[in-house]
Design a protein around this motif. Structure first.
Motif, PDB file in Angstrom:
ATOM      1  N   ASP A 161     -47.634 104.200  85.677  1.00  0.00           N
ATOM      2  CA  ASP A 161     -47.979 103.021  84.433  1.00  0.00           C
ATOM      3  C   ASP A 161     -46.501 102.849  83.805  1.00  0.00           C
ATOM      4  N   ARG A 162     -45.493 103.406  84.194  1.00  0.00           N
ATOM      5  CA  ARG A 162     -44.111 102.739  83.840  1.00  0.00           C
ATOM      6  C   ARG A 162     -43.449 101.718  84.713  1.00  0.00           C
ATOM      7  N   PHE A 163     -44.180 101.631  86.028  1.00  0.00           N
ATOM      8  CA  PHE A 163     -43.811 100.609  86.988  1.00  0.00           C
ATOM      9  C   PHE A 163     -44.066  99.103  86.411  1.00  0.00           C
ATOM     10  N   GLN A 164     -43.303  98.113  86.653  1.00  0.00           N
ATOM     11  CA  GLN A 164     -43.747  96.881  86.245  1.00  0.00           C
ATOM     12  C   GLN A 164     -43.250  96.083  87.570  1.00  0.00           C
ATOM     13  N   TRP A 165     -43.949  94.777  87.583  1.00  0.00           N
ATOM     14  CA  TRP A 165     -43.700  93.813  88.508  1.00  0.00           C
ATOM     15  C   TRP A 165     -42.336  93.394  88.541  1.00  0.00           C
ATOM     16  N   TRP A 166     -41.677  93.290  89.821  1.00  0.00           N
ATOM     17  CA  TRP A 166     -40.198  93.063  89.960  1.00  0.00           C
ATOM     18  C   TRP A 166     -40.029  91.751  89.354  1.00  0.00           C
ATOM     19  N   GLU A 167     -38.979  91.551  88.506  1.00  0.00           N
ATOM     20  CA  GLU A 167     -38.508  90.152  87.974  1.00  0.00           C
ATOM     21  C   GLU A 167     -37.241  89.967  89.172  1.00  0.00           C
ATOM     22  N   GLU A 189     -45.343  99.006  73.014  1.00  0.00           N
ATOM     23  CA  GLU A 189     -45.028  97.602  72.877  1.00  0.00           C
ATOM     24  C   GLU A 189     -43.727  97.272  74.107  1.00  0.00           C
ATOM     25  N   ASP A 190     -43.202  98.479  74.539  1.00  0.00           N
ATOM     26  CA  ASP A 190     -42.034  98.113  75.529  1.00  0.00           C
ATOM     27  C   ASP A 190     -42.760  97.982  77.011  1.00  0.00           C
ATOM     28  N   LYS A 191     -44.145  98.129  77.165  1.00  0.00           N
ATOM     29  CA  LYS A 191     -44.662  98.093  78.576  1.00  0.00           C
ATOM     30  C   LYS A 191     -44.738  96.498  78.895  1.00  0.00           C
ATOM     31  N   LYS A 192     -44.286  96.322  80.229  1.00  0.00           N
ATOM     32  CA  LYS A 192     -44.582  95.064  80.660  1.00  0.00           C
ATOM     33  C   LYS A 192     -45.730  95.009  81.881  1.00  0.00           C
ATOM     34  N   PRO A 193     -46.261  94.104  82.206  1.00  0.00           N
ATOM     35  CA  PRO A 193     -47.260  94.065  83.127  1.00  0.00           C
ATOM     36  C   PRO A 193     -47.025  94.872  84.635  1.00  0.00           C
ATOM     37  N   GLY A 194     -47.794  95.469  85.096  1.00  0.00           N
ATOM     38  CA  GLY A 194     -47.280  96.261  86.307  1.00  0.00           C
ATOM     39  C   GLY A 194     -48.637  96.515  86.995  1.00  0.00           C
ATOM     40  N   PRO A 195     -48.451  97.323  88.181  1.00  0.00           N
ATOM     41  CA  PRO A 195     -49.701  97.804  89.016  1.00  0.00           C
ATOM     42  C   PRO A 195     -50.594  98.488  88.546  1.00  0.00           C
ATOM     43  N   VAL A 196     -50.358  99.497  87.676  1.00  0.00           N
ATOM     44  CA  VAL A 196     -51.017 100.443  86.725  1.00  0.00           C
ATOM     45  C   VAL A 196     -51.084 100.413  85.442  1.00  0.00           C
ATOM     46  N   LYS A 197     -52.426 100.078  84.730  1.00  0.00           N
ATOM     47  CA  LYS A 197     -52.276  99.922  83.408  1.00  0.00           C
ATOM     48  C   LYS A 197     -52.013 101.666  82.820  1.00  0.00           C
ATOM     49  N   TYR A 198     -52.740 102.541  83.432  1.00  0.00           N
ATOM     50  CA  TYR A 198     -52.845 103.605  82.603  1.00  0.00           C
ATOM     51  C   TYR A 198     -52.744 104.765  83.876  1.00  0.00           C
ATOM     52  N   SER A 199     -52.020 105.829  83.440  1.00  0.00           N
ATOM     53  CA  SER A 199     -51.954 107.147  84.702  1.00  0.00           C
ATOM     54  C   SER A 199     -51.644 108.359  83.618  1.00  0.00           C
ATOM     55  N   PRO A 200     -52.468 109.287  84.367  1.00  0.00           N
ATOM     56  CA  PRO A 200     -52.501 110.574  83.681  1.00  0.00           C
ATOM     57  C   PRO A 200     -51.125 111.320  83.733  1.00  0.00           C
ATOM     58  N   TYR A 201     -50.595 110.938  84.831  1.00  0.00           N
ATOM     59  CA  TYR A 201     -49.403 111.694  85.345  1.00  0.00           C
ATOM     60  C   TYR A 201     -48.016 111.273  84.762  1.00  0.00           C
ATOM     61  N   ASN A 202     -47.129 112.319  84.482  1.00  0.00           N
ATOM     62  CA  ASN A 202     -45.895 111.738  84.186  1.00  0.00           C
ATOM     63  C   ASN A 202     -44.845 112.014  84.981  1.00  0.00           C
ATOM     64  N   TYR A 203     -45.018 112.021  86.322  1.00  0.00           N
ATOM     65  CA  TYR A 203     -44.179 111.765  87.362  1.00  0.00           C
ATOM     66  C   TYR A 203     -44.706 111.123  88.647  1.00  0.00           C
ATOM     67  N   VAL A 204     -43.689 110.522  89.429  1.00  0.00           N
ATOM     68  CA  VAL A 204     -44.281 109.969  90.716  1.00  0.00           C
ATOM     69  C   VAL A 204     -43.534 110.514  91.847  1.00  0.00           C
ATOM     70  N   LYS A 205     -43.934 110.437  92.963  1.00  0.00           N
ATOM     71  CA  LYS A 205     -43.292 110.901  94.243  1.00  0.00           C
ATOM     72  C   LYS A 205     -42.902 109.752  95.287  1.00  0.00           C
TER      73      LYS A 205
END
Length: 375
Positions: A2-8, A92-108
């Motif tokens: 949920d920290r990912f955002q669409w590429w500008e 308030e710092d979140k921008k539109p992205g592919p996932v609105k909510y995720s229970p995980y605090n890491y990505v692989k």
């Protein structure tokens, strides 16, 4: 995720592209996602993932959200991965992205096409420099790939180099294992020698028990080419050892073992000092010349086997014939169960009866079945 955002499609002040790597899969924590294969691009301030098939799927992650990264090495069945642990982000710092909510605090990031080592090093360096805090930081451009054939060739070359490094590491581990195994074999040789020379103050019962432990691990003193060379001397000594090793299995199997079974049994017993099929065959050819209790036999079908010299083929045929008459009919599998021989050997024995005119066959959709010849 949920920290990912669409590429500008615009670079931030001082942002520099560092490295690209295709064929990267995304995981949300340990959970698989639909983002199967994309090009991962590292910049001085962000990491970008763009789908290789659907160019509209284009997202980025600010490096400022990443607390630390770890590397997960590749195995025979899994590709190498880079794990990025993420910090908290204000709503308030979140921008539109592919996932609105995720229970995980890491990505692989799973590197299916290699390149993970180089990417991890560049990734670590980017996090250390923290160029998003100071856009004026001088940052090396890193490895850039040109478009066209030259760029593709360069990517293939880098990928092959990364694959070569992975294979080299795997063989280094294997070399370490082999070295330890050889040390254990040498240790067993030393202890066996001391036992033979009666230099250790132990009882006879303890000697017998310790030797049984060594034999349970395999051949305690295997014949090797380092000791006897690669000529006839090696094959002669190996033939003698084969005879000693196979006496019990041959007796248990009714006096005959196929060469394929012998090869598996011998190499399993030898541990790390494996022999080739050619060495096994050459050693078996020496058995009869050395007048040992085991000899090489070739059936009419071409199947090669080792059998006890004391075994009488006609006596064996009479025994199989008696079993056939008691059971009215037999398949090779049924005879194998009754005689504790393999199916291959059981079939050869039934075929021998047929050749002698003592049995006849019924070859139907149910398989090959033999009957006693009443005519």
């Amino acid at each position: 995720m949920d920290r990912f955002q669409w590429w500008e499609n615009n670079f931030q002040p001082g942002e520099t592209e560092i490295l690209q790597q295709p064929s990267v899969k995304l995981y949300d924590g340990n959970k698989k996602t639909l983002f199967e294969s994309g090009t991962l691009t590292l910049t001085s301030q962000r990491i970008r993932w763009k789908d290789d098939i659907n160019p509209n799927t284009d997202m980025s992650l600010n490096l400022s959200h990443i607390v630390l990264i770890e590397k997960e090495n590749a195995t025979w069945t899994k590709s190498a991965k880079i794990i990025a642990h993420l910090g908290a982000i204000l709503e308030e710092d979140k921008k539109p992205g592919p996932v609105k909510y995720s229970p995980y605090n890491y990505v692989k990031f799973s590197f299916r096409g290699g390149g993970d080592k180089e990417f991890f090093n560049a990734f670590s360096e980017a996090l250390t420099k923290r160029a998003w805090e100071d856009p004026a930081v001088a940052y090396p451009k890193g490895k850039q790939y040109r478009a066209g054939i030259v760029g593709i060739e360069r990517q293939i070359k880098d990928r092959n180099e990364a694959t070569g490094e992975t294979i080299s590491e795997a063989f280094e581990d294997l070399k370490g294992l082999m070295k330890m195994a050889k040390e254990m074999v040498n240790l067993s040789k030393t202890i066996s020698q001391k036992l033979r020379e009666k230099q250790m103050d132990i009882t006879e019962d303890e000697t017998i028990q310790f030797k049984s432990y060594l034999l349970s691990l395999g051949i305690s003193d295997p014949v090797t080419k380092d000791e006897y060379g690669s000529g006839s001397a090696f094959h002669t000594e190996l033939a003698k050892q084969l005879c000693d090793l196979l006496m019990k299995p041959l007796n248990e199997a009714g006096g005959t073992l196929t060469l394929a079974e012998v090869y598996c049994r011998v190499n399993r017993a030898r541990g790390v000092e494996l022999i080739s099929p050619e060495d096994l065959l050459n050693s078996c050819l020496m058995l009869e010349k050395l007048n040992l209790a085991v000899k090489l036999h070739k059936f009419d079908s071409g199947v090669m086997a080792l059998r006890l010299v004391a075994e009488d083929p006609m006596a064996e045929a009479r025994e199989v014939m008696q079993i056939l008459q008691d059971n009215e009919s037999l398949t090779a599998a049924e005879l194998s169960i009754l005689t504790k021989a393999t199916v291959v050997i059981a079939k050869e024995r039934l075929l021998f009866l047929e050749k002698q005119g003592l049995a006849c066959r019924d070859d139907s959709v149910e398989g090959l079945r033999f009957y006693a010849n009443q005519f």
